[in-house]
Design an enzyme around this catalytic site. Structure first.
Site, short mmCIF file in Angstrom:
data_model
loop_
_atom_site.label_atom_id
_atom_site.label_comp_id
_atom_site.label_asym_id
_atom_site.label_seq_id
_atom_site.Cartn_x
_atom_site.Cartn_y
_atom_site.Cartn_z
N HIS A 12 0.68 -1.21 0.24
CA HIS A 12 -0.06 0.12 -0.02
C HIS A 12 0.98 1.38 -0.08
CE1 HIS A 12 1.05 0.32 4.17
NE2 HIS A 12 0.58 1.29 4.21
N GLY A 14 2.97 1.91 -2.18
CA GLY A 14 3.41 1.96 -3.65
C GLY A 14 2.48 2.89 -4.50
N LEU A 15 2.68 3.09 -5.81
CA LEU A 15 1.67 3.65 -6.61
C LEU A 15 0.39 2.89 -6.66
CD1 LEU A 15 1.24 5.80 -9.05
CD2 LEU A 15 2.24 4.09 -10.40
N GLY A 17 -0.71 0.08 -4.65
CA GLY A 17 -1.18 -0.20 -3.61
C GLY A 17 -1.94 0.92 -2.99
N SER A 108 2.00 -7.18 -15.37
CA SER A 108 2.33 -6.18 -15.98
C SER A 108 2.35 -6.46 -17.41
CB SER A 108 3.84 -5.54 -15.46
OG SER A 108 4.33 -4.90 -16.73
N SER A 109 2.11 -5.38 -18.57
CA SER A 109 2.26 -5.73 -19.74
C SER A 109 3.67 -6.11 -20.28
CB SER A 109 1.72 -4.43 -20.80
OG SER A 109 2.57 -3.28 -20.42
N CYS A 110 4.63 -5.92 -19.57
CA CYS A 110 6.13 -6.46 -20.03
C CYS A 110 6.16 -7.91 -19.90
CB CYS A 110 7.01 -5.44 -19.11
SG CYS A 110 7.21 -6.22 -17.52
N TYR A 137 12.33 -9.03 -14.61
CA TYR A 137 10.84 -8.73 -13.91
C TYR A 137 9.92 -9.22 -14.54
CZ TYR A 137 7.05 -5.41 -12.84
OH TYR A 137 5.86 -4.78 -12.33
N LYS A 141 7.08 -11.88 -12.92
CA LYS A 141 5.64 -11.69 -13.04
C LYS A 141 4.74 -12.92 -13.66
CE LYS A 141 5.05 -7.76 -10.72
NZ LYS A 141 3.96 -7.81 -9.83
N ASN A 166 1.54 0.57 -18.84
CA ASN A 166 2.02 1.40 -18.17
C ASN A 166 1.41 2.52 -17.43
OD1 ASN A 166 4.15 0.60 -20.28
ND2 ASN A 166 5.41 2.34 -20.00
N HIS A 180 9.83 5.47 -13.62
CA HIS A 180 9.27 5.25 -15.02
C HIS A 180 9.33 6.75 -15.89
CE1 HIS A 180 7.70 1.45 -13.26
NE2 HIS A 180 8.27 1.07 -14.59
N ARG A 188 12.22 16.29 -13.93
CA ARG A 188 13.31 16.61 -14.91
C ARG A 188 12.76 18.17 -15.51
NH1 ARG A 188 15.12 12.52 -18.60
NH2 ARG A 188 15.38 11.42 -16.59
N TRP A 203 15.44 10.35 -22.77
CA TRP A 203 16.22 9.26 -23.01
C TRP A 203 15.42 8.50 -24.14
CZ3 TRP A 203 16.08 6.11 -17.79
CH2 TRP A 203 16.92 6.67 -16.84
N ASP A 270 15.65 2.60 -25.96
CA ASP A 270 14.13 2.78 -26.21
C ASP A 270 13.30 1.61 -25.53
OD1 ASP A 270 14.33 4.98 -27.54
OD2 ASP A 270 14.70 3.93 -29.53
#
Ligand code: GDP
Length: 313
Positions: A12, A14-15, A17, A108-110, A137, A141, A166, A180, A188, A203, A270
């Site tokens: 909880h 994290g983004l 949770g 995750s979609s990765c 990662y 998953k 994402n 991310h 930045r 980047w 990329d």
């Protein structure tokens, strides 16, 4: 989920949770269990079993994970594979052993192959080689998904798995290099605006296509699925809209109010060229995303401004 149920949100802080916790509070669930990392280390199996034996949660949202952007994934492969395998194995197994009624695992979609068809259907899982910058990662998953499916098959355990595209939003990690793309660029551009710098470096080539989902939309979907979905098949979640990183960078600059120029550093990776998930399965169940990217970037920037003290080095 009946309203008297006790619900554990793992991760909880994290983004994801934190957003799930807010969504559950908004829906009026009074018995919400959380645990700070400092007092319960989810990579420690005995500690996790002890927590489940004492607290006896009935529903579990497994949003605890070691996450990071392209640079962190690429540079800390051992941490990413180890921590994620341990966290998810400990929590899924303890949940089953201690009689949890249902668990939702965040993937995750990765997890999808680098050359998957776009938009990526759930069936693309394990159909080809992964994108190398985040394969450690992704492998963890994928093991988590398979664990949910195996426990369902062998033990009849109600474990479901949700694959978000994402994500971004309030509560994100704004670390300058390990975050991310959305929080990295927001910080930045903000710092460049404050320091009156003429140029900001982004980047990669700016060409990769990405889809961005606001974390509050994800949290709504997670609650929705916990309430009304109980099958082995994994479920994608996204918005259906993609844009090149080049365009994202301009939109983040606009949200922040930065007026200098943007330079792309093609010596930085990329990652995968395109990553748009096919959300038709979830849409067919009646779910819709609500927060558009411009609105979401603006509210995320407001959150950043309110909390920026804690990001100062
Ligand atoms: P990915 O979707 O797993 O590649 O996750 P990221 O959010 O880390 O990166 C998305 C894309 O944004 C990649 O093409 C990155 O090269 C690009 N990008 C541009 N600038 C940045 C930055 O400052 N941080 C990160 N993490 N990515 C950036």
């Amino acid at each position: 989920m009946d309203h008297a149920a006790s619900i554990y949100v793992a991760g909880h802080g994290g983004l994801v949770g934190a957003a799930i916790l807010r969504a559950l509070q908004d829906r009026g669930y009074p018995h919400l269990l959380t645990h700070r990392h400092a007092t319960l280390d989810l990579t420690n199996q005995a500690a996790v079993n002890g927590f489940f034996a004492t607290e006896r949660p009935e529903y579990v949202f497994l949003a605890a994970a070691k996450v990071g952007g392209i640079h962190a994934n690429d540079n800390y492969p051992a941490d990413f594979i180890r921590d994620n395998l341990l966290i998810q194995t400990n929590v899924i197994d303890a949940a089953y052993r201690h009689g949890v009624k249902k668990l939702l695992f965040l993937g995750s979609s990765c997890i999808y192959p680098r050359h998957a068809p776009q938009p990526i259907p759930e069936e693309a899982l394990l159909s080809g080689p992964l994108e190398p910058t985040n394969e450690w990662y992704a492998v963890a998953k994928i093991a988590g998904i398979k664990m949910c499916q195996a426990y369902r098959r062998q033990h009849g355990f109600s474990a479901i798995a949700l694959m978000p595209t994402n994500l971004y939003g309030p509560g994100d990690n704004f670390h300058p290099t390990h975050s991310h793309v959305v929080p990295a660029l927001m910080r930045r551009f903000h710092e460049a605006k404050e320091a009156d710098l003429p140029e900001v470096v982004v980047w990669g080539t700016g060409q990769p296509l990405r889809e961005f989902l606001h974390v509050d939309d994800l949290a709504e979907a997670a609650c929705f699925l916990m309430e009304c979905y109980d099958e082995e098949r994994i479920i994608n979640i996204g918005t259906g809209d993609e844009l090149p990183i080049r365009v994202l960078a301009t939109q983040v600059a606009e949200a922040v109010g930065y007026q200098g120029s943007i330079r792309f550093d093609a010596t930085k990776p990329d990652g995968i060229p395109r990553k748009l998930v096919d959300t038709s399965r979830l849409l067919a169940m009646g779910w819709r995303p609500r927060i558009g990217l411009r609105e979401g970037l603006a509210s995320t920037y407001r959150w950043f401004l309110e909390h920026q003290e804690k990001f100062r080095r």
